[in-house]
Design a protein around this motif. Structure first.
Motif, PDB file in Angstrom:
ATOM      1  N   ASN A 194       1.375  -0.651   4.198  1.00 23.78           N
ATOM      2  CA  ASN A 194       2.715  -0.026   4.263  1.00 23.78           C
ATOM      3  C   ASN A 194       2.825   1.189   3.341  1.00 23.78           C
ATOM      4  O   ASN A 194       3.918   1.508   2.874  1.00 23.78           O
ATOM      5  CB  ASN A 194       3.785  -1.068   3.926  1.00 23.78           C
ATOM      6  CG  ASN A 194       3.744  -2.237   4.893  1.00 23.78           C
ATOM      7  OD1 ASN A 194       3.483  -2.041   6.074  1.00 23.78           O
ATOM      8  ND2 ASN A 194       3.962  -3.452   4.389  1.00 23.78           N
ATOM      9  N   PRO A 196       2.081   1.957   0.060  1.00 22.28           N
ATOM     10  CA  PRO A 196       2.782   1.821  -1.224  1.00 22.28           C
ATOM     11  C   PRO A 196       2.561   3.052  -2.096  1.00 22.28           C
ATOM     12  O   PRO A 196       1.524   3.715  -1.990  1.00 22.28           O
ATOM     13  CB  PRO A 196       2.107   0.593  -1.851  1.00 22.28           C
ATOM     14  CG  PRO A 196       0.758   0.525  -1.208  1.00 22.28           C
ATOM     15  CD  PRO A 196       0.931   1.050   0.183  1.00 22.28           C
ATOM     16  N   LYS A 197       3.551   3.340  -2.954  1.00 22.68           N
ATOM     17  CA  LYS A 197       3.425   4.490  -3.864  1.00 22.68           C
ATOM     18  C   LYS A 197       3.149   4.002  -5.293  1.00 22.68           C
ATOM     19  O   LYS A 197       2.532   4.682  -6.091  1.00 22.68           O
ATOM     20  CB  LYS A 197       4.728   5.314  -3.879  1.00 22.68           C
ATOM     21  CG  LYS A 197       5.085   5.924  -2.536  1.00 22.68           C
ATOM     22  CD  LYS A 197       4.403   7.288  -2.383  1.00 22.68           C
ATOM     23  CE  LYS A 197       4.459   7.822  -0.979  1.00 22.68           C
ATOM     24  NZ  LYS A 197       3.592   7.159   0.001  1.00 22.68           N
ATOM     25  N   LEU A 199       1.961   0.515  -7.551  1.00 24.75           N
ATOM     26  CA  LEU A 199       1.421  -0.855  -7.543  1.00 24.75           C
ATOM     27  C   LEU A 199       1.353  -1.366  -8.984  1.00 24.75           C
ATOM     28  O   LEU A 199       0.893  -0.648  -9.872  1.00 24.75           O
ATOM     29  CB  LEU A 199       0.026  -0.848  -6.908  1.00 24.75           C
ATOM     30  CG  LEU A 199      -0.744  -2.162  -6.833  1.00 24.75           C
ATOM     31  CD1 LEU A 199      -1.570  -2.229  -5.533  1.00 24.75           C
ATOM     32  CD2 LEU A 199      -1.674  -2.382  -8.029  1.00 24.75           C
ATOM     33  N   ILE A 220      -1.519   6.906  -4.764  1.00 26.21           N
ATOM     34  CA  ILE A 220      -1.066   5.671  -5.431  1.00 26.21           C
ATOM     35  C   ILE A 220      -0.993   5.827  -6.955  1.00 26.21           C
ATOM     36  O   ILE A 220      -1.864   6.432  -7.574  1.00 26.21           O
ATOM     37  CB  ILE A 220      -1.975   4.467  -5.045  1.00 26.21           C
ATOM     38  CG1 ILE A 220      -1.343   3.146  -5.497  1.00 26.21           C
ATOM     39  CG2 ILE A 220      -3.364   4.605  -5.642  1.00 26.21           C
ATOM     40  CD1 ILE A 220      -0.195   2.693  -4.685  1.00 26.21           C
ATOM     41  N   ASP A 266       6.114  -1.201  -5.268  1.00 27.90           N
ATOM     42  CA  ASP A 266       6.032  -1.506  -3.836  1.00 27.90           C
ATOM     43  C   ASP A 266       5.147  -2.732  -3.625  1.00 27.90           C
ATOM     44  O   ASP A 266       5.366  -3.513  -2.717  1.00 27.90           O
ATOM     45  CB  ASP A 266       5.445  -0.301  -3.076  1.00 27.90           C
ATOM     46  CG  ASP A 266       6.305   0.933  -3.266  1.00 27.90           C
ATOM     47  OD1 ASP A 266       7.509   0.861  -2.963  1.00 27.90           O
ATOM     48  OD2 ASP A 266       5.782   1.955  -3.762  1.00 27.90           O
ATOM     49  N   VAL A 267       4.120  -2.823  -4.488  1.00 26.15           N
ATOM     50  CA  VAL A 267       3.227  -3.988  -4.417  1.00 26.15           C
ATOM     51  C   VAL A 267       3.017  -4.527  -5.829  1.00 26.15           C
ATOM     52  O   VAL A 267       2.767  -3.770  -6.767  1.00 26.15           O
ATOM     53  CB  VAL A 267       1.841  -3.602  -3.822  1.00 26.15           C
ATOM     54  CG1 VAL A 267       0.848  -4.755  -3.971  1.00 26.15           C
ATOM     55  CG2 VAL A 267       1.960  -3.205  -2.359  1.00 26.15           C
ATOM     56  N   GLN A 296      11.741  -5.065   0.067  1.00 23.96           N
ATOM     57  CA  GLN A 296      10.487  -4.520   0.623  1.00 23.96           C
ATOM     58  C   GLN A 296       9.257  -4.838  -0.230  1.00 23.96           C
ATOM     59  O   GLN A 296       8.126  -4.752   0.248  1.00 23.96           O
ATOM     60  CB  GLN A 296      10.567  -2.980   0.758  1.00 23.96           C
ATOM     61  CG  GLN A 296      11.234  -2.479   2.037  1.00 23.96           C
ATOM     62  CD  GLN A 296      12.717  -2.763   2.029  1.00 23.96           C
ATOM     63  OE1 GLN A 296      13.393  -2.472   1.042  1.00 23.96           O
ATOM     64  NE2 GLN A 296      13.212  -3.373   3.095  1.00 23.96           N
ATOM     65  N   THR A 297       9.469  -5.152  -1.502  1.00 26.03           N
ATOM     66  CA  THR A 297       8.309  -5.356  -2.394  1.00 26.03           C
ATOM     67  C   THR A 297       7.422  -6.492  -1.873  1.00 26.03           C
ATOM     68  O   THR A 297       7.931  -7.549  -1.492  1.00 26.03           O
ATOM     69  CB  THR A 297       8.776  -5.749  -3.822  1.00 26.03           C
ATOM     70  OG1 THR A 297       9.845  -4.909  -4.199  1.00 26.03           O
ATOM     71  CG2 THR A 297       7.634  -5.652  -4.816  1.00 26.03           C
ATOM     72  N   GLU A 298       6.114  -6.236  -1.898  1.00 25.21           N
ATOM     73  CA  GLU A 298       5.178  -7.306  -1.531  1.00 25.21           C
ATOM     74  C   GLU A 298       4.484  -7.809  -2.797  1.00 25.21           C
ATOM     75  O   GLU A 298       3.991  -7.004  -3.593  1.00 25.21           O
ATOM     76  CB  GLU A 298       4.131  -6.775  -0.551  1.00 25.21           C
ATOM     77  CG  GLU A 298       4.712  -6.477   0.815  1.00 25.21           C
ATOM     78  CD  GLU A 298       3.654  -6.009   1.812  1.00 25.21           C
ATOM     79  OE1 GLU A 298       3.827  -6.289   2.995  1.00 25.21           O
ATOM     80  OE2 GLU A 298       2.676  -5.358   1.389  1.00 25.21           O
TER      81      GLU A 298
END
Ligand SMILES: C[S@@+](CC[C@H](N)C(=O)[O-])C[C@H]1O[C@@H](n2cnc3c(N)ncnc32)[C@H](O)[C@@H]1O
Length: 370
Positions: A194, A196-197, A199, A220, A266-267, A296-298
């Motif tokens: 997805n 992510p920007k 992590l 990232i 984001d992650v 949205q966070t995984e």
């Protein structure tokens, strides 16, 4: 009150209480003796490896093996020393001796000397765990890593990682990396699905995963979240590789009251991290992460679960690793079955959106806020 003393073997050891595997008494007794002398087998093997005797024996296989006299001459080791080591090694099925006294490696000896997994485990056992294991009974009684004092005065091994001797560090990090590095590449595809920007690498350790992220995706940003010693090490490694613009760090000790992490990831990535904690601590860590997450966070967890192993050998290694946690690492964590993690994940306020197999031994759980 009198106690009846059973007369016969079958009365004393009723069938249903005996192991279902059939094994002859003589073989069982030999196995029991191997356990009684297990440190002798271990240390004599380590010595034969260190002295390069196993290498020389293997290199002599095309000549039908090599005698003690020839080994002694080539390696400058006394015949007495080689005699006691190799005699015992033969009884332990590690080498064989021909009628003319030439030694060869058995299959066990070959794996002991050349198999990568065996060697990573052997060095870890020798350099990190061996002396500490002597205190296992105390660790079980107290719930503290009682063997850790053999390496240094810390509450958990993680606080001391950056202060271990170079040899101890080498064996610890090789063990740690060996069981996670292999799946990072495969994991990256899913982590970046997805785009992510930002992590968060929780338990980022030496920065190895962050480095793979930087090389995989040019945008990232990674925040390493770890104890100070490891955080500094990770930031230095990442800086040395030229990615200092894209990394940030936060010191944390999850065992202190009210740990906090910022929002905005984001992650959130946790590889082989949660197994360093007890169930209550895992719940606290996951709940802290949930408080920082949006819809949205995984949150991605990578573990080697004991109930997801196809091979008996993998289960055996994981169970040994649990004892390392008990006596050396922290006194209260282990390698868990996936069922325990699933309950904790749900209790923390997450749902598992994907449950994926990674490589042969690992599981990736992708979690979202409920
Ligand atoms: C087994 S290593 C895993 C490293 C890496 N993620 C991997 O996959 O190889 C566990 C990491 O958790 C960190 N850690 C252990 N206890 C901690 C604590 N109480 N607070 C913060 N970090 C901790 C250690 O410093 C280490 O970096």
């Amino acid at each position: 009150m009198g106690v009846a003393i059973p007369q016969s073997f079958s009365e004393k050891y009723p069938k249903q209480r005996m192991t279902k595997k059939t094994i002859r008494a003589a073989d069982a007794l030999l196995e029991a003796q191997k356990i009684a002398f297990a440190p002798f087998i271990f240390q004599s093997s380590v010595t034969l490896k260190k002295l390069r005797v196993f290498d020389l024996i293997f290199e002599s296989r095309d000549q039908g093996g090599i005698t003690i006299s020839d080994i002694s001459e080539k390696l400058g080791i006394s015949r007495y020393g080689l005699g006691v080591l190799l005699e015992f090694s033969e009884s332990a099925d590690i080498v064989t001796k021909s009628e003319n006294g030439a030694y060869e490696l058995t299959k066990i000896g070959y794996f002991l000397n050349y198999n990568k997994t065996v060697n990573v485990n052997l060095n870890f056992t020798h350099d990190v765990c061996y002396k500490g294991l002597f205190h296992l009974d105390e660790a079980i009684a107290t719930g503290k890593p009682s063997g850790l004092k053999e390496l240094g005065q810390w509450d958990t091994i993680y606080e001391g990682l950056s202060q271990l001797t170079p040899k101890e560090q080498q064996s610890w990090f090789e063990f740690d990396h060996y069981y996670s590095d292999g799946v990072f590449e495969e994991a990256l595809k899913r982590v970046f699905k997805n785009q992510p920007k930002l992590l968060f690498d929780i338990g980022g350790n030496t920065g190895k995963f962050a480095l793979q992220c930087f090389n995989y995706d040019e945008n990232i940003q990674v925040k390493i979240i770890d104890l100070l010693g490891q955080l500094n090490k990770a930031l230095k490694n990442i800086g040395d590789a030229g990615f200092e613009e894209r990394v940030s760090g936060q010191e944390i000790n999850w065992l202190k009251p009210n740990p906090k992490i910022p929002a905005g990831a984001d992650v959130i990535w946790m590889s082989q991290f949660l197994d360093c904690f007890s169930e209550d601590e895992i719940l606290k860590i996951l709940s802290t992460c949930v408080a920082s997450m949006n819809a949205q966070t995984e949150l991605i967890i990578i573990e080697t679960f004991t109930d997801r192993q196809e091979y008996p050998m993998s289960k055996f290694i994981l169970e040994a690793t649990s004892l390392y946690f008990t006596v050396m690492a922290n006194g209260n964590s282990k390698m868990y079955p996936s069922t325990v993690f699933k309950d904790l994940i749900i209790e923390a306020g997450l749902i598992i959106s994907e449950d994926l197999k990674l490589g042969e031994y690992h599981t990736m759980l992708v979690c979202k806020k409920k």
